[in-house]
Design a protein around this motif. Structure first.
Motif, mmCIF file in Angstrom:
data_model
loop_
_atom_site.group_PDB
_atom_site.id
_atom_site.type_symbol
_atom_site.label_atom_id
_atom_site.label_comp_id
_atom_site.label_asym_id
_atom_site.label_seq_id
_atom_site.Cartn_x
_atom_site.Cartn_y
_atom_site.Cartn_z
ATOM 1 N N VAL A 29 0.652 -1.115 0.076
ATOM 2 C CA VAL A 29 -0.011 -0.024 0.101
ATOM 3 C C VAL A 29 0.929 1.296 -0.017
ATOM 4 N N ARG A 30 1.905 1.190 0.690
ATOM 5 C CA ARG A 30 2.800 2.339 0.918
ATOM 6 C C ARG A 30 3.454 2.715 -0.436
ATOM 7 N N TYR A 31 3.937 1.698 -1.229
ATOM 8 C CA TYR A 31 4.516 2.129 -2.477
ATOM 9 C C TYR A 31 3.668 2.072 -3.580
ATOM 10 N N MET A 32 2.635 1.610 -3.691
ATOM 11 C CA MET A 32 1.979 1.442 -4.974
ATOM 12 C C MET A 32 0.673 2.805 -4.828
ATOM 13 N N ARG A 33 1.058 3.404 -5.918
ATOM 14 C CA ARG A 33 0.305 4.845 -5.814
ATOM 15 C C ARG A 33 -1.110 4.483 -6.109
ATOM 16 N N LEU A 34 -1.492 3.667 -6.686
ATOM 17 C CA LEU A 34 -2.946 3.411 -7.411
ATOM 18 C C LEU A 34 -4.216 3.285 -6.316
ATOM 19 N N LEU A 35 -5.279 3.819 -6.222
ATOM 20 C CA LEU A 35 -6.309 3.460 -5.602
ATOM 21 C C LEU A 35 -7.412 3.983 -6.539
ATOM 22 N N GLU A 36 -8.003 2.657 -6.766
ATOM 23 C CA GLU A 36 -9.351 2.446 -7.777
ATOM 24 C C GLU A 36 -10.572 2.850 -6.911
ATOM 25 N N LEU A 37 -11.341 3.594 -7.391
ATOM 26 C CA LEU A 37 -12.537 3.877 -6.772
ATOM 27 C C LEU A 37 -13.909 3.311 -7.606
ATOM 28 N N VAL A 38 -14.689 2.648 -6.971
ATOM 29 C CA VAL A 38 -15.838 2.033 -7.835
ATOM 30 C C VAL A 38 -17.164 2.362 -7.011
ATOM 31 N N GLU A 39 -18.076 3.182 -7.500
ATOM 32 C CA GLU A 39 -19.278 3.494 -6.859
ATOM 33 C C GLU A 39 -20.323 2.662 -7.532
ATOM 34 N N GLY A 40 -21.503 2.404 -6.475
ATOM 35 C CA GLY A 40 -22.588 1.833 -7.001
ATOM 36 C C GLY A 40 -23.573 2.566 -7.303
ATOM 37 N N ALA A 41 -24.753 1.993 -7.792
ATOM 38 C CA ALA A 41 -25.835 2.649 -8.156
ATOM 39 C C ALA A 41 -26.444 3.641 -7.261
ATOM 40 N N ASP A 42 -26.339 3.373 -5.810
ATOM 41 C CA ASP A 42 -26.864 3.992 -4.781
ATOM 42 C C ASP A 42 -25.781 4.834 -4.110
ATOM 43 N N THR A 43 -24.708 4.738 -4.514
ATOM 44 C CA THR A 43 -23.531 5.667 -3.637
ATOM 45 C C THR A 43 -23.615 6.952 -3.811
ATOM 46 N N ASP A 44 -23.732 7.899 -2.844
ATOM 47 C CA ASP A 44 -23.866 9.257 -3.093
ATOM 48 C C ASP A 44 -22.722 9.812 -3.475
ATOM 49 N N PRO A 45 -22.795 10.499 -4.908
ATOM 50 C CA PRO A 45 -21.547 11.206 -5.238
ATOM 51 C C PRO A 45 -20.560 11.978 -4.438
ATOM 52 N N ALA A 46 -21.178 12.492 -3.213
ATOM 53 C CA ALA A 46 -20.279 13.193 -2.415
ATOM 54 C C ALA A 46 -19.298 12.357 -1.465
ATOM 55 N N VAL A 47 -19.816 11.112 -1.345
ATOM 56 C CA VAL A 47 -19.148 10.224 -0.604
ATOM 57 C C VAL A 47 -17.895 9.823 -1.561
ATOM 58 N N THR A 48 -18.077 9.400 -2.756
ATOM 59 C CA THR A 48 -16.895 9.194 -3.714
ATOM 60 C C THR A 48 -15.957 10.435 -3.634
ATOM 61 N N GLN A 49 -16.519 11.613 -3.915
ATOM 62 C CA GLN A 49 -15.589 12.489 -3.991
ATOM 63 C C GLN A 49 -14.926 12.786 -2.578
ATOM 64 N N ALA A 50 -15.512 12.612 -1.552
ATOM 65 C CA ALA A 50 -14.760 12.824 -0.213
ATOM 66 C C ALA A 50 -13.471 11.689 -0.040
ATOM 67 N N ILE A 51 -13.757 10.318 -0.603
ATOM 68 C CA ILE A 51 -12.838 9.536 -0.697
ATOM 69 C C ILE A 51 -11.774 9.934 -1.680
ATOM 70 N N ALA A 52 -11.940 10.259 -2.713
ATOM 71 C CA ALA A 52 -11.147 10.608 -3.924
ATOM 72 C C ALA A 52 -10.277 11.848 -3.174
ATOM 73 N N ASP A 53 -10.852 12.766 -2.614
ATOM 74 C CA ASP A 53 -10.146 13.729 -2.038
ATOM 75 C C ASP A 53 -8.878 13.577 -0.896
ATOM 76 N N PHE A 54 -9.530 12.494 0.043
ATOM 77 C CA PHE A 54 -8.766 11.993 1.077
ATOM 78 C C PHE A 54 -7.561 11.211 0.778
ATOM 79 N N GLY A 55 -8.105 10.084 -0.493
ATOM 80 C CA GLY A 55 -7.085 9.419 -1.013
ATOM 81 C C GLY A 55 -5.757 9.948 -1.518
ATOM 82 N N ALA A 56 -6.112 11.168 -2.320
ATOM 83 C CA ALA A 56 -5.030 11.919 -2.991
ATOM 84 C C ALA A 56 -4.617 12.832 -2.047
ATOM 85 N N ASP A 57 -5.023 13.662 -1.139
ATOM 86 C CA ASP A 57 -4.590 14.817 -0.497
ATOM 87 C C ASP A 57 -3.753 14.341 0.717
ATOM 88 N N VAL A 58 -4.550 13.214 1.358
ATOM 89 C CA VAL A 58 -4.110 12.943 2.621
ATOM 90 C C VAL A 58 -2.919 11.651 2.446
#
Length: 804
Positions: free
Chosen positions: A160-189
Motif C-alpha cells: 500500500v505504501r509504495y503502490m500509488r494506485l487507488l481505484e474507486l468504484v461506486e454503486g447505483a446508490d452511492t452518494d457522489p459526495a461520498v466518492t468525492q470525499a474518498i477521492a480527495d482524502f486518498g489524493a490529498d492525505v
C-alpha cells in the motif's frame, strides 16, 4: 490531519481485517498521521485475556513494523494503530469516519461483516471494500439504505505504501459526495493516484494488465521465446518495471495470477478476448505443482546453488517444464540495444516497436503491444469512461512509464493503425473517427498550452483533469516558462514571482552546468527579478544522486588539486549562499537525494519533501566525505541552538552524526529524514508527489509575502581532540574485528576530524566557515588516496560500492 471536505471529514478510520493488506492500509494511514482501529476475529481458545483476544490484530501491527520493504515511514508510527476484535469492540466503530473492509475474498463472509458494520457504525460514516474482484452490486444487495448510500469500493494495490494506485468504484446508490470525499482524502492525505472505474471484473488496471500478460503468454508460444528473452523485451526497454512479465508473476504469485485469469474468464462472458484468459497449460502446471513463485522459491524462475556452492537463478523451459541455466546472450536484440541508447521513454518504445524487419525482438514486442492497445481501446466505456483513467491505472498500478494510449502516441497512432490493419487486426471505430477528425494523437496540447485528451463519448478533445494543487514542469514549458537553460539545468518562471531551478543531468548529478545555473538563479533573486526560488525536478529516480564523480576522478588522476579545490569551494559557497539568501530558497527533494543532493536539500531556507524520500550523506561509499557543506550542516543541526549559558555535552550528538555518515546510512522516508534531522521539524512533507512543486511554490511565495528574513549565522561547540580520540579508538576496534578495512579507517578518521571541529580543545566555539574549511581540506586529502580513486572508478563502472 483531515480532509478539507466539510461534509465528510475523516479523522479516524476502522480497518476490518488484519492481514498483510489490512495492516498495510492501517500503516499507511499512520504515515499520513491518521489514527486507525485494526479489527480481526478472536482466535479460537483465546479465553478472556484481552491481549489473546486481539492477537490477530496485534500480529497485523507487528507485521507492519517488521515487514520489508517497510510499510511504515517510522516504526513509532505503529502507535497510531489500535488493535481490536469484532466480538468485543463494536463500540469503537462508532468513533470512525471511514470503515474499510479487507477480509477474505468470499461474498458470504463479507456479507456477515457488513451485518456487523450495519449494527455498529455511526449513521453517515463511509464504508468501503478493498475487494479486487467481487461485484459491488452483490456486496450491497442486502445493505440498509443509509449504508448503501455510503458504500463504495476502494481498491488499494499492494504494498500500500509504495503502490500509488487507488481505484474507486461506486454503486447505483452511492452518494457522489461520498466518492468525492474518498477521492480527495486518498489524493490529498494518503498521496494516492485516484482512478475511477466501473463495477466490472478486476476493475481497470488488473483488467488491462492481466490481458497484457495473457497476450504475452500466447505470443511466447507463437514466437518461440524463452522466459528470459521475454523479460528482456518487456522490462525497462519498453518503459516497464525491470521485473517485466515472468519475474513480476513470480513476485505477485502465480496462484494469485491464475485466480485473476479465472475470474475474468468466468465473469466476462461477452469479452471478445475471453478465451485469451484461459490459463496456458505450462502456467497451470506450475500452480498444480505448487511452484507459485517467489514465496516458495520457484515459479518461472528458481533459486538454486551452483556446483561451487554459489547462488544462481534458473529459468523455466516452457517446452520441457524443466529448469535450466539462463542464456543471457539470447536476450540481446537490435531493438533492445537501440532502446538502451535512447534517453526518453517515448524514444525507447519507438525503437522497440519499429525495429529492423528481421529483428525477432521487435516483432515480438509489436505483437503483444498491438493486441494490448486494441484491447484497452475496446474497454471504453466498459471499465472506465476515458483513456486518462486507463493510462493512469497502468502507470500507478503496474509501474508502466507510459499507459496504453500514451504508448500508442509514442508509436505514432496513424502509422501503427495502418500496420494493425495490414496484420488483420480490427481497430475500434472510435480511433478511426478520431483520425478522420484530424486528431493525430490521443494527447495533444491546445493553443494555450493545456494538455488535452480525446474523449471517446463526445468525440472531442477535453482538458486532462488534474487536481488544483498539482503542478508539472511540462505544463510550465508549454507556456514558455524557460528563462535560462543549459544541458544540465533549466530556470523556469513558475508565475507569481517564483522561479524554479530544474536539474536534468544524468540522475540529476551536480555538475558545472547545474552549479552555474544555480548561481545565475541566485543572482536573479538578488537583482529583484524573482521573489523566491524553488529547487526541484521531476526525475523518476532521483532529485539528485550526488556530484559528478567522473569530474572528480579525472581531476584526481591528473593531479589537478587546484581545480578540485576550486570546485568544492564553489559548491560550498553556493549552498551557503542559498541557505542565507535574502529571499527564500525552497528545496523540493523526492526519491533519491544522496550525497550532494542531500546537501542541496538541507541547505535551503525551507524544504518540501515527499513521503517517499531516500536521503543521506553517502560519500564514504566512494572513499570521500561530504564536501558541499553536508558535514557542517549536520554538526550545526545536531549541536547548535542551545540557550545561552546552558552547558551540554555535544559528543553523543556528534557520535550519532558520525555513525550515520560513516555508515552511509540513508533515511528511507521523509518522516525518517525528519527524525534524523536531515529535514527540519518545520519542513513540509507531502504524500502526493504531484503536489510537491506546487506546495514548494506556495511556501516560497508565503515566506516572501511574510517579509522573509534569512536566519542568523550559527556556531557550534567543538567535540575537539577528546571526541576525535574516542572515534579514532572505535575505528581501530572495528578494523581489528574485521568490520572495517584500512581505507575505511582512513576515511573515518578524516570524517571524525571534521565533525569534531579539528585539533582544538573540547568546547571551542567553531563557525560554519571553520567546518567548511575542515571539510574541504579532508575532501582534497582523500582525493589524493589511490584507494579512493579505485572506489570512484568502481562505482562509475558498476554502480556498486567497493570495499578495498
Amino acid at each position: 490531519m483531515t480532509t478539507t471536505g466539510k461534509r465528510f471529514p475523516i479523522r479516524k478510520v476502522a480497518v476490518l481485517g488484519g492481514g498483510v493488506m489490512g495492516s498495510g492500509i492501517a500503516a499507511h494511514l499512520a504515515n499520513a498521521g491518521i489514527p486507525s482501529v485494526l479489527f480481526d476475529i478472536v482466535p479460537k481458545d483465546a479465553g478472556d485475556d484481552p491481549k489473546a483476544r486481539n492477537a490477530l490484530a496485534l500480529k497485523g501491527i507487528q507485521t507492519a513494523v517488521k515487514l520489508k520493504p517497510a510499510p511504515l515511514f517510522r516504526k513509532d508510527l505503529a502507535s497510531l494503530i489500535t488493535p481490536a476484535n469484532f466480538d468485543d469492540h463494536g463500540d469503537l466503530l462508532g468513533e470512525c469516519d471511514w470503515i474499510v473492509e479487507v477480509v477474505v475474498e468470499r461474498l458470504d463472509i463479507k456479507k456477515k461483516v457488513y451485518e456487523w458494520v450495519a449494527a455498529n457504525r455511526r449513521e453517515g460514516s463511509i464504508v468501503s471494500s478493498n475487494t479486487s474482484g467481487i461485484p459491488l452490486a452483490a456486496m450491497a444487495a442486502d445493505m440498509p439504505e443509509d449504508l448503501r448510500k455510503h458504500f463504495l469500493i476502494t481498491h488499494f494495490f499492494n504494498p500500500v505504501r509504495y503502490m500509488r494506485l487507488l481505484e474507486l468504484v461506486e454503486g447505483a446508490d452511492t452518494d457522489p459526495a461520498v466518492t468525492q470525499a474518498i477521492a480527495d482524502f486518498g489524493a490529498d492525505v494518503l498521496g494516492k493516484g485516484i482512478v475511477f472505474g466501473k463495477d466490472t471484473p478486476n476493475f481497470v488496471a488488473n483488467r488491462i494488465g492481466v490481458f497484457g500478460i495473457a497476450a504475452t503468454f500466447r505470443a511466447v508460444v507463437k514466437h518461440g521465446f524463452t522466459v528470459e528473452q521475454t523479460d528482456a523485451i518487456f522490462g525497462e526497454a519498453m518503459g516497464r518495471p525491470k521485473s517485466a512479465v515472468f519475474r513480476t508473476a513470480d513476485v505477485v504469485g502465480i496462484d494469485t495470477l491464475a485466480h485473476v485469469f479465472d475470474n475474468v474468464h468466468e465473469m466476462c462472458t461477452e469479452d471478445e478476448k475471453r478465451d485469451w484468459f484461459e490459463l496456458p497449460a505450462y502456467v497451470r502446471a506450475l500452480v498444480d505443482a505448487g511452484a507459485t513463485g517467489q514465496k516458495v522459491g520457484a515459479g518461472f524462475y528458481k533459486k538454486a546453488k551452483t556446483a561451487e556452492g554459489g547462488k544462481t537463478i534458473l529459468a523455466l523451459d516452457l517446452t520441457t517444464g524443466e529448469y535450466r541455466e539462463q542464456d543471457k546472450g539470447s536476450t540481446r536484440f537490435p531493438c533492445t540495444g537501440a532502446a538502451r541508447k535512447a534517453d526518453k521513454v517515448e524514444d525507447k518504445v519507438a525503437a522497440m516497436i519499429w525495429g529492423e524487419a528481421d529483428d525477432a525482438g521487435s516483432a515480438f514486442a509489436w505483437d503483444v503491444t498491438a493486441d494490448t492497445l486494441i484491447y484497452a481501446a475496446n474497454r471504453i466505456p466498459e471499465i472506465a469512461d476515458d483513456i486518462v483513467n486507463i493510462d493512469r491505472g497502468m502507470r500507478w498500478g503496474f509501474g508502466w512509464d507510459l499507459g496504453p494510449f500514451e504508448t500508442w502516441d509514442a508509436m505514432g497512432v496513424a502509422k501503427s493503425v495502418e500496420r494493425m490493419k495490414a496484420d488483420g487486426r480490427e481497430v475500434p471505430a472510435w480511433i478511426d473517427a478520431m483520425l478522420s477528425a484530424g486528431r493525430t494523437a490521443f494527447y495533444e496540447r491546445d493553443a494555450a498550452g493545456a494538455l488535452t485528451y480525446w474523449d471517446v463519448a463526445s468525440g472531442t478533445a477535453k482538458p486532462v483533469p488534474y487536481k488544483d494543487n498539482h503542478l508539472f514542469i511540462a505544463d510550465l514549458k508549454a507556456k514558455n516558462s524557460v528563462v535560462e537553460r543549459n544541458p544540465s539545468a533549466s530556470l523556469h518562471d513558475m508565475g507569481d514571482g517564483i522561479a524554479l531551478l530544474e536539474f536534468h543531468s544524468k540522475l540529476n548529478a551536480l555538475d558545472d552546468g547545474i552549479i552555474a545555473l544555480y548561481e545565475s538563479a541566485l543572482d536573479r533573486l538578488d537583482a529583484g527579478e524573482f521573489d523566491g526560488l524553488v529547487v526541484g525536478n521531476e526525475g523518476k529516480k532521483a532529485f539528485c544522486a550526488g556530484a559528478n564523480l567522473l569530474m572528480i576522478l579525472m581531476g584526481a588522476a591528473q593531479g589537478d588539486w587546484a581545480a578540485i579545490e576550486a570546485m568544492v569551494q564553489q559548491l560550498q559557497q553556493l549552498t551557503l549562499r542559498a541557505q542565507y539568501s535574502a529571499k527564500p530558497v525552497v528545496a523540493a527533494p523526492h526519491q533519491l537525494a544522496l550525497g550532494g543532493g542531500c546537501e542541496v536539500a538541507m541547505q535551503a531556507s525551507a524544504t518540501v519533501g515527499t513521503g517517499e524520500l531516500y536521503i543521506g550523506l553517502v560519500e564514504v561509499g566512494v572513499g570521500l566525505i561530504p564536501g558541499a557543506g553536508g558535514c557542517k550542516e549536520v554538526v550545526m543541526r545536531y549541536t547548535s541552538g542551545a540557550p545561552e549559558g546552558v552547558a551540554f555535552d555535544p559528543n553523543p550528538f556528534l557520535f550519532k552524526a558520525f555513525e550515520r555518515i560513516a555508515m552511509a546510512q540513508v533515511a528511507t522516508s521523509g518522516g525518517e529524514a525528519q527524525a534524523w534531522g536531515y529535514l527540519r521539524r518545520g519542513d513540509k512533507l507531502v504524500l502526493d508527489a504531484d503536489a510537491r512543486l506546487a506546495e514548494a511554490k506556495r511556501m516560497a511565495r508565503g515566506l516572501a509575502d511574510a517579509g522573509y528574513v534569512p536566519p542568523a549565522r550559527r556556531t557550534a561547540p567543538a567535540g575537539g581532540i577528546n571526541a576525535f580520540g574516542a572515534l579514532d579508538a572505535k575505528l581501530h576496534e572495528m578494523a581489528d574485528a574485521g568490520w572495517a578495512t584500512p581505507h575505511d579507517v582512513t576515511v573515518g578518521k578524516a570524517l571524525a576530524r571534521v565533525l569534531t571541529g579539528g585539533d582544538v580543545p573540547a568546547g571551542t566555539v567553531r563557525t560554519e566557515q571553520d567546518f567548511l574549511d575542515l571539510e574541504r581540506e579532508a575532501f582534497l586529502s582523500l582525493c589524493g588516496e589511490e584507494k579512493t580513486r579505485e572506489r570512484i572508478q568502481h562505482m562509475l563502472q558498476t554502480g556498486k560500492p567497493l570495499r578495498n
